[in-house]
Design an enzyme around this catalytic site. Structure first.
Site, PDB file in Angstrom:
ATOM      1  N   SER A 175      37.432  25.677  39.920  1.00 47.38           N
ATOM      2  CA  SER A 175      36.932  25.562  38.549  1.00 47.38           C
ATOM      3  C   SER A 175      38.108  25.302  37.615  1.00 47.38           C
ATOM      4  O   SER A 175      38.546  26.185  36.882  1.00 47.38           O
ATOM      5  CB  SER A 175      36.199  26.848  38.138  1.00 47.38           C
ATOM      6  OG  SER A 175      35.582  26.709  36.889  1.00 47.38           O
ATOM      7  N   PRO A 176      38.648  24.069  37.615  1.00 46.25           N
ATOM      8  CA  PRO A 176      39.907  23.800  36.906  1.00 46.25           C
ATOM      9  C   PRO A 176      39.813  23.885  35.399  1.00 46.25           C
ATOM     10  O   PRO A 176      40.842  23.965  34.719  1.00 46.25           O
ATOM     11  CB  PRO A 176      40.273  22.380  37.354  1.00 46.25           C
ATOM     12  CG  PRO A 176      38.976  21.763  37.759  1.00 46.25           C
ATOM     13  CD  PRO A 176      38.169  22.883  38.346  1.00 46.25           C
ATOM     14  N   GLY A 177      38.610  23.890  34.840  1.00 48.48           N
ATOM     15  CA  GLY A 177      38.493  24.007  33.400  1.00 48.48           C
ATOM     16  C   GLY A 177      38.896  25.366  32.871  1.00 48.48           C
ATOM     17  O   GLY A 177      39.291  25.491  31.706  1.00 48.48           O
TER      18      GLY A 177
ATOM     19  N   PHE B 221      44.962  40.160  37.570  1.00 49.95           N
ATOM     20  CA  PHE B 221      44.764  38.808  37.074  1.00 49.95           C
ATOM     21  C   PHE B 221      45.423  38.706  35.704  1.00 49.95           C
ATOM     22  O   PHE B 221      45.872  39.698  35.139  1.00 49.95           O
ATOM     23  CB  PHE B 221      43.280  38.464  36.973  1.00 49.95           C
ATOM     24  CG  PHE B 221      42.545  38.498  38.277  1.00 49.95           C
ATOM     25  CD1 PHE B 221      42.853  37.606  39.279  1.00 49.95           C
ATOM     26  CD2 PHE B 221      41.541  39.426  38.502  1.00 49.95           C
ATOM     27  CE1 PHE B 221      42.181  37.630  40.496  1.00 49.95           C
ATOM     28  CE2 PHE B 221      40.864  39.467  39.709  1.00 49.95           C
ATOM     29  CZ  PHE B 221      41.176  38.570  40.710  1.00 49.95           C
TER      30      PHE B 221
ATOM     31  N   GLU C 130      43.224  29.114  39.956  1.00 54.45           N
ATOM     32  CA  GLU C 130      43.105  29.373  41.392  1.00 54.45           C
ATOM     33  C   GLU C 130      43.054  28.064  42.183  1.00 54.45           C
ATOM     34  O   GLU C 130      42.366  27.109  41.803  1.00 54.45           O
ATOM     35  CB  GLU C 130      41.850  30.195  41.677  1.00 54.45           C
ATOM     36  CG  GLU C 130      41.718  30.564  43.153  1.00 54.45           C
ATOM     37  CD  GLU C 130      40.517  31.465  43.405  1.00 54.45           C
ATOM     38  OE1 GLU C 130      40.695  32.557  43.945  1.00 54.45           O
ATOM     39  OE2 GLU C 130      39.392  31.054  43.039  1.00 54.45           O
TER      40      GLU C 130
ATOM     41  N   GLU D 151      43.719  37.707  56.990  1.00 56.40           N
ATOM     42  CA  GLU D 151      42.456  38.057  56.367  1.00 56.40           C
ATOM     43  C   GLU D 151      41.319  38.146  57.384  1.00 56.40           C
ATOM     44  O   GLU D 151      40.398  38.957  57.231  1.00 56.40           O
ATOM     45  CB  GLU D 151      42.110  37.046  55.271  1.00 56.40           C
ATOM     46  CG  GLU D 151      43.023  37.113  54.052  1.00 56.40           C
ATOM     47  CD  GLU D 151      42.849  38.395  53.247  1.00 56.40           C
ATOM     48  OE1 GLU D 151      41.843  39.104  53.448  1.00 56.40           O
ATOM     49  OE2 GLU D 151      43.726  38.684  52.415  1.00 56.40           O
TER      50      GLU D 151
ATOM     51  N   GLU E  17      42.311  48.743  49.207  1.00 57.13           N
ATOM     52  CA  GLU E  17      41.858  47.776  48.208  1.00 57.13           C
ATOM     53  C   GLU E  17      40.400  47.999  47.826  1.00 57.13           C
ATOM     54  O   GLU E  17      39.774  47.135  47.192  1.00 57.13           O
ATOM     55  CB  GLU E  17      42.063  46.348  48.732  1.00 57.13           C
ATOM     56  CG  GLU E  17      43.529  46.001  48.992  1.00 57.13           C
ATOM     57  CD  GLU E  17      43.734  44.581  49.479  1.00 57.13           C
ATOM     58  OE1 GLU E  17      42.742  43.809  49.486  1.00 57.13           O
ATOM     59  OE2 GLU E  17      44.863  44.238  49.854  1.00 57.13           O
TER      60      GLU E  17
END
Length: 374
Positions: A298-300, A193, A304, A277, A327
């Protein structure tokens, strides 16, 4: 110093500008590399001249500055390419000894073709190069390749985000072009990330530009969720796994019930991600799929972007433990009636937005899907 040979994809305007920075003082010359073809891996990021008897890889010869040569070498190190001294052939047939870079053996199995060079592939490569080269001088070249997996996810997300054309009927009409003024971008953390610190000004609703502000975003790749639904039994498949987010919040039960989910690999469509997946996380082959929604959870704070599906599936015998050892996944799959899952929303046991959104959508549409799929 010897000139450098780069294969054709790097000569397209945006990847070329990303790789060279401002670009060389003179335009590159067209050339070919005998005994090679342009090879690429499945993601399209690791590409270069791969040995192919009787082939000639099209590309370019250029004389980069020392700084440009450093940028080229840093990117090639990131993709695991190895330097090679070879003899290229210019368009006039004259041979020239050049420096070039071979992708890792066994990686570049796909022959690149210009007709496959979609806008998304080109933009993804350019985005990946731009992010990798932000680390030039900051990250040890021997470790820069460790960033490539996360960079690839984020590059695809940016390419798709830039091409997105969502409706704007209720919104104000403000858009990034002209209404956001980037001032500086910092990357205080980058791995699988990334944290981006955007120093910027943006248009206010009164028409004026804001003062310079700092907005940080936790960035990752675009993701897909898929909820398998058996129309004959009215059951769904959920998965359960450990999650670091609840742990960081001190939740005493950091295991979450979720949909099957995963990040889109470069050059992979959202539906293809859903099918892959489902196999990896639940051992399922899914049938027909229907899109639920596409949204920022969660655009704040997060970049993603999720594409959510419900998928037709035969859930008889489904369940058990799944996940990729590579993984470190430890996933429990369980089959439950849809009504029982809806009750778990009311009780608070189901507490993550992708599953909540998809279950509430399926509650509304299950009769229609059962009739169509049953």
């Amino acid at each position: 110093m010897r000139p450098v040979f780069l294969v054709e994809p790097f000569g397209y305007p945006r990847p070329f500008a990303a790789l060279l920075g401002t670009g060389p003082d003179m335009a590159p010359d067209p050339a070919t590399l005998p005994g090679h073809a342009i090879g690429a891996d499945a993601t399209g990021l690791r590409l270069g001249p791969a040995r192919r008897a009787g082939a000639e890889a099209p590309g370019w010869i250029l004389n980069p500055t020392e700084a440009e040569r450093a940028r080229i070498g840093f990117w090639m190190t990131a993709i695991g390419a190895k330097p090679l001294v070879a003899k290229a052939r210019r368009a006039d047939g004259v041979g020239e000894v050049v420096d070039t870079f071979l992708p890792p053996p066994g990686v570049a199995k796909l022959d690149w073709r210009s007709e496959d060079w979609t806008a998304e592939w080109c933009a993804t490569l350019a985005e990946a190069i731009e992010e990798i080269l932000r680390h030039l001088g900051l990250v040890d070249p021997d470790h820069v390749g460790e960033l490539l997996l996360g960079v690839g996810y984020r590059a695809l997300a940016r390419a798709r985000g830039a091409a997105d054309a969502t409706p704007s009927r209720l919104r104000s009409g403000l858009a990034a072009a002209g209404d956001v003024e980037p001032l500086r971008l910092d990357l205080p953390y980058a791995n699988y990330f990334c944290v981006e610190e955007h120093h910027l000004r943006h248009r206010r609703f009164d028409g004026a530009m804001s003062a310079p502000i700092l907005r940080a975003a936790f960035t990752s790749g675009d993701a897909v969720t898929v909820l398998p639904f058996d129309p004959r039994t009215g059951c769904i498949l959920l998965i359960e796994q450990f999650r670091a987010g609840p742990l960081a919040r001190r939740d005493p039960r950091p295991w979450c019930l979720e949909t099957v989910a995963g990040r889109c690999d470069p050059r992979e469509s959202p539906e293809a991600t859903a099918r892959r997946e489902a196999r990896e996380e639940a051992g399922l082959e899914i049938g027909r799929v229907e899109q639920v929604a596409r949204y920022y959870p969660s655009p704040g704070v997060m970049s993603e972007y999720i594409t959510a599906f419900v998928a037709e599936a035969d859930l008889s015998g489904a369940g058990g433990r799944h996940g990729l050892a590579s993984e470190d996944e430890d996933i429990r799959a369980l089959v439950v009636p849809l009504d029982e899952a809806l009750a778990a929303i009311a009780s608070g046991e189901i507490n993550n937005s992708p599953l909540l959104i998809t279950l509430l959508w399926l509650e509304k549409h299950r009769a229609r899907l059962s009739a169509a799929w049953g």
